[in-house]
Motif scaffolding. Structure first.
Motif, PDB file in Angstrom:
ATOM      1  N   LYS A 155       0.674  -1.298   0.102  1.00 38.78           N
ATOM      2  CA  LYS A 155      -0.103   0.020   0.113  1.00 38.78           C
ATOM      3  C   LYS A 155       0.832   1.298  -0.036  1.00 38.78           C
ATOM      4  O   LYS A 155       0.481   2.293  -0.447  1.00 38.78           O
ATOM      5  CB  LYS A 155      -0.766   0.113   1.289  1.00 38.78           C
ATOM      6  CG  LYS A 155      -2.030  -1.088   1.093  1.00 38.78           C
ATOM      7  CD  LYS A 155      -2.972  -1.171   2.351  1.00 38.78           C
ATOM      8  CE  LYS A 155      -3.965  -2.287   2.251  1.00 38.78           C
ATOM      9  NZ  LYS A 155      -4.733  -2.737   3.328  1.00 38.78           N
ATOM     10  N   VAL A 156       2.121   1.236   0.488  1.00 39.11           N
ATOM     11  CA  VAL A 156       2.897   2.125   0.409  1.00 39.11           C
ATOM     12  C   VAL A 156       4.275   1.602  -0.080  1.00 39.11           C
ATOM     13  O   VAL A 156       4.774   0.493   0.088  1.00 39.11           O
ATOM     14  CB  VAL A 156       3.405   2.846   1.780  1.00 39.11           C
ATOM     15  CG1 VAL A 156       4.637   3.763   1.720  1.00 39.11           C
ATOM     16  CG2 VAL A 156       2.175   3.723   2.383  1.00 39.11           C
ATOM     17  N   MET A 317       4.558   6.737   7.120  1.00 39.29           N
ATOM     18  CA  MET A 317       3.176   7.519   7.482  1.00 39.29           C
ATOM     19  C   MET A 317       2.790   8.333   6.914  1.00 39.29           C
ATOM     20  O   MET A 317       1.421   8.783   6.489  1.00 39.29           O
ATOM     21  CB  MET A 317       3.173   7.440   9.082  1.00 39.29           C
ATOM     22  CG  MET A 317       3.394   6.171   9.789  1.00 39.29           C
ATOM     23  SD  MET A 317       2.383   4.730   9.532  1.00 39.29           S
ATOM     24  CE  MET A 317       0.709   5.581  10.185  1.00 39.29           C
ATOM     25  N   SER A 318       3.806   9.379   6.393  1.00 39.23           N
ATOM     26  CA  SER A 318       3.496  10.438   5.628  1.00 39.23           C
ATOM     27  C   SER A 318       3.186  10.198   4.246  1.00 39.23           C
ATOM     28  O   SER A 318       2.378  10.986   3.780  1.00 39.23           O
ATOM     29  CB  SER A 318       4.933  11.337   5.616  1.00 39.23           C
ATOM     30  OG  SER A 318       5.261  12.026   6.904  1.00 39.23           O
ATOM     31  N   TRP A 319       3.690   9.280   3.512  1.00 41.07           N
ATOM     32  CA  TRP A 319       3.462   8.791   2.342  1.00 41.07           C
ATOM     33  C   TRP A 319       1.684   8.378   2.408  1.00 41.07           C
ATOM     34  O   TRP A 319       1.176   8.716   1.496  1.00 41.07           O
ATOM     35  CB  TRP A 319       4.085   7.779   1.482  1.00 41.07           C
ATOM     36  CG  TRP A 319       3.997   7.573   0.154  1.00 41.07           C
ATOM     37  CD1 TRP A 319       5.019   7.873  -0.652  1.00 41.07           C
ATOM     38  CD2 TRP A 319       2.999   6.666  -0.491  1.00 41.07           C
ATOM     39  NE1 TRP A 319       4.623   7.609  -2.055  1.00 41.07           N
ATOM     40  CE2 TRP A 319       3.418   6.915  -1.914  1.00 41.07           C
ATOM     41  CE3 TRP A 319       2.060   6.102  -0.014  1.00 41.07           C
ATOM     42  CZ2 TRP A 319       2.667   6.262  -2.783  1.00 41.07           C
ATOM     43  CZ3 TRP A 319       1.238   5.475  -0.944  1.00 41.07           C
ATOM     44  CH2 TRP A 319       1.466   5.567  -2.691  1.00 41.07           C
ATOM     45  N   ALA A 320       1.706   7.661   3.481  1.00 36.05           N
ATOM     46  CA  ALA A 320       0.024   7.134   3.710  1.00 36.05           C
ATOM     47  C   ALA A 320      -0.818   8.099   3.697  1.00 36.05           C
ATOM     48  O   ALA A 320      -1.892   8.315   3.111  1.00 36.05           O
ATOM     49  CB  ALA A 320       0.090   6.169   4.642  1.00 36.05           C
ATOM     50  N   ARG A 321      -0.357   9.246   4.458  1.00 33.78           N
ATOM     51  CA  ARG A 321      -1.535  10.520   4.565  1.00 33.78           C
ATOM     52  C   ARG A 321      -1.375  11.283   3.448  1.00 33.78           C
ATOM     53  O   ARG A 321      -2.584  11.685   2.969  1.00 33.78           O
ATOM     54  CB  ARG A 321      -0.625  11.638   5.691  1.00 33.78           C
ATOM     55  CG  ARG A 321      -1.545  12.753   5.789  1.00 33.78           C
ATOM     56  CD  ARG A 321      -0.930  13.693   6.837  1.00 33.78           C
ATOM     57  NE  ARG A 321       0.665  14.181   6.371  1.00 33.78           N
ATOM     58  CZ  ARG A 321       0.685  14.979   5.392  1.00 33.78           C
ATOM     59  NH1 ARG A 321      -0.329  15.581   4.711  1.00 33.78           N
ATOM     60  NH2 ARG A 321       2.227  15.001   4.962  1.00 33.78           N
ATOM     61  N   LYS A 322      -0.575  11.643   2.707  1.00 35.34           N
ATOM     62  CA  LYS A 322      -0.673  12.144   1.382  1.00 35.34           C
ATOM     63  C   LYS A 322      -1.249  11.374   0.334  1.00 35.34           C
ATOM     64  O   LYS A 322      -2.103  12.299  -0.477  1.00 35.34           O
ATOM     65  CB  LYS A 322       0.876  12.399   0.760  1.00 35.34           C
ATOM     66  CG  LYS A 322       1.803  13.304   1.823  1.00 35.34           C
ATOM     67  CD  LYS A 322       3.085  13.515   1.147  1.00 35.34           C
ATOM     68  CE  LYS A 322       4.008  14.454   1.976  1.00 35.34           C
ATOM     69  NZ  LYS A 322       5.308  14.548   1.475  1.00 35.34           N
ATOM     70  N   ASN A 323      -1.460  10.181   0.473  1.00 36.37           N
ATOM     71  CA  ASN A 323      -2.349   9.404  -0.573  1.00 36.37           C
ATOM     72  C   ASN A 323      -3.358   8.590   0.101  1.00 36.37           C
ATOM     73  O   ASN A 323      -4.161   7.908  -0.663  1.00 36.37           O
ATOM     74  CB  ASN A 323      -1.244   8.292  -1.119  1.00 36.37           C
ATOM     75  CG  ASN A 323      -0.152   8.697  -1.788  1.00 36.37           C
ATOM     76  OD1 ASN A 323      -0.452   9.072  -3.230  1.00 36.37           O
ATOM     77  ND2 ASN A 323       0.939   9.010  -1.285  1.00 36.37           N
ATOM     78  N   ARG A 324      -3.789   9.482   1.135  1.00 32.13           N
ATOM     79  CA  ARG A 324      -5.256   9.028   1.897  1.00 32.13           C
ATOM     80  C   ARG A 324      -5.358   7.673   1.786  1.00 32.13           C
ATOM     81  O   ARG A 324      -6.529   7.096   1.949  1.00 32.13           O
ATOM     82  CB  ARG A 324      -6.267   9.630   0.792  1.00 32.13           C
ATOM     83  CG  ARG A 324      -6.072  10.871   0.528  1.00 32.13           C
ATOM     84  CD  ARG A 324      -6.182  11.760   1.439  1.00 32.13           C
ATOM     85  NE  ARG A 324      -7.707  12.268   1.900  1.00 32.13           N
ATOM     86  CZ  ARG A 324      -7.930  13.071   3.014  1.00 32.13           C
ATOM     87  NH1 ARG A 324      -7.102  13.673   3.646  1.00 32.13           N
ATOM     88  NH2 ARG A 324      -9.255  13.189   3.276  1.00 32.13           N
ATOM     89  N   ILE A 325      -4.167   6.822   2.287  1.00 35.48           N
ATOM     90  CA  ILE A 325      -4.341   5.371   2.641  1.00 35.48           C
ATOM     91  C   ILE A 325      -5.246   4.986   3.767  1.00 35.48           C
ATOM     92  O   ILE A 325      -5.982   4.140   3.666  1.00 35.48           O
ATOM     93  CB  ILE A 325      -2.838   4.598   2.693  1.00 35.48           C
ATOM     94  CG1 ILE A 325      -2.186   5.107   1.488  1.00 35.48           C
ATOM     95  CG2 ILE A 325      -3.144   3.030   2.856  1.00 35.48           C
ATOM     96  CD1 ILE A 325      -2.653   4.578   0.191  1.00 35.48           C
TER      97      ILE A 325
END
Length: 331
Positions: A155-156, A317-325
């Motif tokens: 997912k990331v 976690m920042s990548w997940a936030r930016k991509n609304r995971i």
């Protein structure tokens, strides 16, 4: 199907530095609680399988008791011996069997053991439960489980949350014999003895893959002179001892500060061999004496950019936030 390995060292956080310094004892029941939170995080993001290192305390089986999870859990098929070779074998197994991530509970030494035969194949999330910890994170395990699970499930992507760290290769008579993730210390003694390093007057050279002014352990000496980030592909080499014009005060263990004379220091570049200058000594790897040099042997240390893959929790976690995971939109 996503697979995450869990390697929890039951003896980390209990070594002799509790006697010569002021480190806290990290008991196995606390490791059980950490694993319980890790499993909760892994399940939440869709991890389907967990393979764990067996140990005499049964850390993971105890963690599962009373926990409502649907993941397939099974032991890594090794014969535990109750020493660091268990972590080496478990790290090798997850690399050879295609695990998508591995979570390691321990200190610098445990992480080194896991990485030794993994060959940099498996992204590692190192969680601190040891003594002088520079390589592993002090992090809430629930978030750690989520981050490792996001990488394991794809997912990331690894490009969004994983970096390749450096390591220090040790060569004796031109042959690679061992490695370290954080530091190699040249210790002017003939015996391995209790392994841990605390007498800095006997350390003549120090090789580092990373250092920060707020770290602890041997890298704290370099951290007062320069900063090398974990993802940087360079290191630090220090020559220590009497006659050094710079005097560094550093926390080499919990509650244990020492003044160290530095004669010279410079940055290490990748793939450059640097000689160990003491003819008879012990090489301490990540804070523990491991390799004795005999009369006539020569040793070299080399910074390698082929260290383990490491999961950067903040970046993940920042990548997940930016991509609304972790966010869903209701109609």
């Amino acid at each position: 199907m996503s697979t995450v390995g869990i390697i929890a060292n039951p003896v980390s956080g209990k070594d002799i530095r509790r006697l010569v310094a002021h480190g806290s004892v990290f008991d196995n029941q606390e490791k059980v609680r950490i694993v319980r939170r890790l499993l909760t995080g892994l399940e939440a993001v869709g991890v389907t399988r967990v393979r764990y290192m067996p140990d005499e305390y049964a850390i993971v089986p105890r963690a599962v008791q009373g926990l409502d999870i649907s993941m397939d859990l099974a032991e890594i098929p090794i014969q535990p011996k109750g020493n660091q070779n268990d972590s080496v074998a478990a790290g090798q197994w997850v690399g050879q069997n295609g695990a998508d991530a591995v979570i390691v509970l321990g200190g610098d030494g445990t992480c080194r053991a896991v990485a030794k035969k993994n060959n940099g194949k498996t992204p590692m999330l190192p969680i601190s439960t040891g003594t002088n910890n520079v390589f592993p994170y002090m992090i809430e395990a629930t978030i750690g489980g989520i981050a490792a699970g996001l990488i394991a499930t794809g997912k990331v992507p690894q490009s969004g949350g994983v970096y390749r760290s450096c390591q220090l290769d040790v060569l004796v008579d031109g042959i690679p014999v061992d490695m370290a993730l954080v530091d190699v210390a040249v210790y002017n003694d003939r015996f391995i003895a209790s392994r841990a390093i605390w007498d800095m007057e006997k350390v003549s050279q120090l090789f580092l893959t990373r250092c920060r002014p707020d770290s602890i352990g041997l890298s704290a000496v370099g951290g007062q002179l320069a900063e090398v980030l974990p993802e940087e592909h360079r290191g630090l080499h220090l020559r220590l001892g009497r006659g050094g014009k710079q005097k560094v005060t550093a926390a080499i263990a919990p509650g244990l500060l020492r003044e160290v004379r530095v004669r010279q220091w410079d940055f290490l570049e990748e793939d450059i061999l640097v000689a160990v200058e003491s003819p008879r000594c012990v090489l301490a790897l990540d804070g523990e004496r491991e390799t004795s040099l005999k009369q006539g042997q020569t040793a070299m240390v080399r910074l390698s950019g082929k260290g383990p893959l490491v999961i950067d929790v903040h970046r993940t976690m920042s990548w997940a936030r930016k991509n609304r995971i972790m966010v869903s939109q209701e109609d």
